[in-house]
Motif scaffolding. Structure first.
Motif, mmCIF file in Angstrom:
data_model
loop_
_atom_site.group_PDB
_atom_site.id
_atom_site.type_symbol
_atom_site.label_atom_id
_atom_site.label_comp_id
_atom_site.label_asym_id
_atom_site.label_seq_id
_atom_site.Cartn_x
_atom_site.Cartn_y
_atom_site.Cartn_z
ATOM 1 N N LEU A 14 0.833 -1.204 0.000
ATOM 2 C CA LEU A 14 0.000 0.000 0.000
ATOM 3 C C LEU A 14 0.868 1.256 0.000
ATOM 4 O O LEU A 14 0.596 2.218 -0.719
ATOM 5 C CB LEU A 14 -0.920 -0.004 1.229
ATOM 6 N N LEU B 266 -4.675 5.612 -0.799
ATOM 7 C CA LEU B 266 -4.399 4.694 0.295
ATOM 8 C C LEU B 266 -2.927 4.746 0.715
ATOM 9 O O LEU B 266 -2.611 4.618 1.902
ATOM 10 C CB LEU B 266 -4.784 3.266 -0.114
ATOM 11 N N VAL C 269 -11.338 -11.535 -4.274
ATOM 12 C CA VAL C 269 -10.743 -10.902 -3.104
ATOM 13 C C VAL C 269 -10.313 -12.000 -2.127
ATOM 14 O O VAL C 269 -11.101 -12.899 -1.823
ATOM 15 C CB VAL C 269 -11.750 -9.947 -2.426
ATOM 16 N N GLY D 285 -12.477 -2.897 1.660
ATOM 17 C CA GLY D 285 -11.676 -2.038 0.793
ATOM 18 C C GLY D 285 -10.190 -2.152 1.061
ATOM 19 O O GLY D 285 -9.378 -2.149 0.117
ATOM 20 N N ALA E 136 -9.035 -5.531 -0.386
ATOM 21 C CA ALA E 136 -9.154 -5.583 -1.849
ATOM 22 C C ALA E 136 -8.192 -4.629 -2.529
ATOM 23 O O ALA E 136 -7.804 -4.858 -3.685
ATOM 24 C CB ALA E 136 -10.590 -5.248 -2.258
ATOM 25 N N ALA E 137 -7.784 -3.559 -1.839
ATOM 26 C CA ALA E 137 -6.893 -2.580 -2.464
ATOM 27 C C ALA E 137 -5.546 -3.183 -2.825
ATOM 28 O O ALA E 137 -4.902 -2.752 -3.789
ATOM 29 C CB ALA E 137 -6.700 -1.388 -1.521
ATOM 30 N N GLU F 5 -4.995 -6.095 -4.027
ATOM 31 C CA GLU F 5 -5.089 -6.914 -5.243
ATOM 32 C C GLU F 5 -5.167 -6.071 -6.509
ATOM 33 O O GLU F 5 -5.180 -6.625 -7.603
ATOM 34 C CB GLU F 5 -6.328 -7.821 -5.144
ATOM 35 N N THR G 258 -6.432 -2.022 -8.457
ATOM 36 C CA THR G 258 -7.517 -1.034 -8.524
ATOM 37 C C THR G 258 -8.812 -1.652 -9.023
ATOM 38 O O THR G 258 -9.898 -1.331 -8.526
ATOM 39 C CB THR G 258 -7.101 0.124 -9.452
ATOM 40 N N LEU H 243 -10.428 -3.585 -6.272
ATOM 41 C CA LEU H 243 -10.947 -2.652 -5.271
ATOM 42 C C LEU H 243 -12.260 -2.032 -5.731
ATOM 43 O O LEU H 243 -13.228 -1.965 -4.956
ATOM 44 C CB LEU H 243 -9.900 -1.559 -5.008
ATOM 45 N N LEU I 144 -15.803 -2.592 -3.816
ATOM 46 C CA LEU I 144 -16.559 -1.465 -3.277
ATOM 47 C C LEU I 144 -17.926 -1.353 -3.935
ATOM 48 O O LEU I 144 -18.929 -1.023 -3.278
ATOM 49 C CB LEU I 144 -15.768 -0.169 -3.467
#
Length: 376
Positions: free
Chosen positions: A122, A129, A237, A266, A269-270, A272, A274, A277, A281
């Motif tokens: 991240l 993020l 996810v 979120g 999943a972020a 993995e 965009t 994500l 979402l």
């Protein structure tokens, strides 16, 4: 010598305000009442946590009454019927936990193990993020570099306190459920005979409402968990079952539950990508809209007949007064208050208005007839 004049200090010589002034015993009673009110408020503040647990246990006990009463109507004694209901709940919940817990634990363990790597991924990006991760130092927290022993003890104490409160509610609820008929008879004795029928009707409606509210919440949360698990699995996810279990639990929390679940989905999943994500979402947001406007109204319509504004106000008041537990208890308590107000305030006033309309109509009819007789 004039003997009609009163002696000084007689009532006739006193000022009007002195004649209407209450006696000292009245002020003694007022002082004692104020002291009692102050002591009651002090005890309420000191014992607020215990009182909340008692109220939560009582609400759950009321929710068990329809099932216990149904078994009593079929010949089972109350104690045996309550044992059957509790055993059925234990079997259902225990079976679900036993089936899902091993996989959830393995996924959570793997997630915690990979947390430093996830945080690094991240932080290595250049999106929102990553900037948030840099601001709150997620990497240091994940690696335990910024751990504060005092904060750690506070977290452990909060968790242990929550577990203790949960076990307390589970232990106290059967006692309330078993003694509910005695509680009902004790409350009925406090009322006048002509008030008892209405009270029992309101109590029965409250009992059914509470049971439907609890069952409806569980059904809605179960649907949220299943939909999240299937959707996240299809999207790709990781840790879908663990996230689905978290979403199902947080869905029990009014208003904030959906947000907490979406944040957890979120964050995982972020990592993995965009696309994952955005799909995750979209799944959470679309489902929450369907739950808020389709599933929840259909499931909860018969349980709690409250307007959206009343729901939000009740949640805010309950959360401000007693935190998360207060927010969970706010809706059933608000619905019970609505039943009581409708019965003992609105309905009584409506009955008086109807009686006055009938009396006014009869009086006008008598006047009309009297005037008709006086005509030549």
């Amino acid at each position: 010598m004039n003997t009609e004049a009163g002696a000084p200090g007689d009532v006739g010589d006193s000022e009007p305000w002195q004649q209407n002034w209450p006696p000292p015993s009245y002020w003694i009673k007022v002082g004692l009442a104020l002291i009692a009110a102050g002591v009651a408020l002090f005890l309420l503040g000191v014992l607020k946590g215990i009182l909340l647990l008692v109220i939560a246990s009582f609400v759950l006990a009321v929710g068990l009454q329809p099932a216990v009463a149904w078994l009593e109507e079929r010949g089972l004694r109350r104690g045996l019927g309550l044992a059957v209901v509790l055993m059925a709940i234990l079997v259902v919940v225990g079976g679900m936990v036993a089936a899902a817990l091993p996989l959830i634990v393995s996924q959570v363990t793997e997630l915690v193990t990979r947390l430093p790597a996830l945080v690094e991924e991240l932080a290595a990006g250049d999106g929102l993020l990553s900037r948030l991760a840099a601001m709150i130092d997620l990497e240091g927290i994940a690696n335990g570099q910024t751990a504060d022993p005092a904060a750690l003890f506070d977290v452990v104490g909060s968790v242990l306190g929550g577990v203790f409160n949960f076990l307390t509610v589970l232990l106290v609820t059967p006692y309330f459920a078993m003694s509910m008929p005695e509680i009902k008879r004790w409350l009925v004795r406090l009322l006048r005979p002509h008030q008892r029928e209405d009270f029992l009707r309101v109590l029965g409606e409250s009992t059914d409402m509470m049971a439907n509210f609890i069952l409806g919440n569980l059904v809605v949360s179960l649907i949220a968990g299943v939909v999240t698990w299937v959707g996240l699995t299809v999207i790709g996810v990781p840790y879908a079952l663990a996230l689905a279990a978290f979403v199902a639990v947080t869905d029990l929390i009014p208003v904030l539950g959906a947000l907490l679940g979406a944040i957890a989905v979120g964050i995982v999943a972020a990592v993995e990508g965009t696309d994952i994500l955005l799909w995750a979402l979209a799944l959470v947001i679309v489902y929450q809209q369907i739950e808020n406007f389709v599933i929840a109204p259909r499931v909860m319509n018969r349980a709690v007949d409250l307007s959206p504004a009343a729901v939000i106000i009740a949640f805010m008041v309950g959360g401000a007064m007693a935190g998360l537990l207060g927010a969970l208890l706010a809706l059933p308590i608000a619905a019970m208050l609505k039943l009581v107000i409708n019965q003992y305030v609105i309905e009584e006033r409506m009955d008086k208005v109807r009686a006055e309309v009938v009396d006014t109509g009869g009086m006008m009819e008598r006047r009309r007839r009297r005037g008709a007789r006086q005509l030549p």
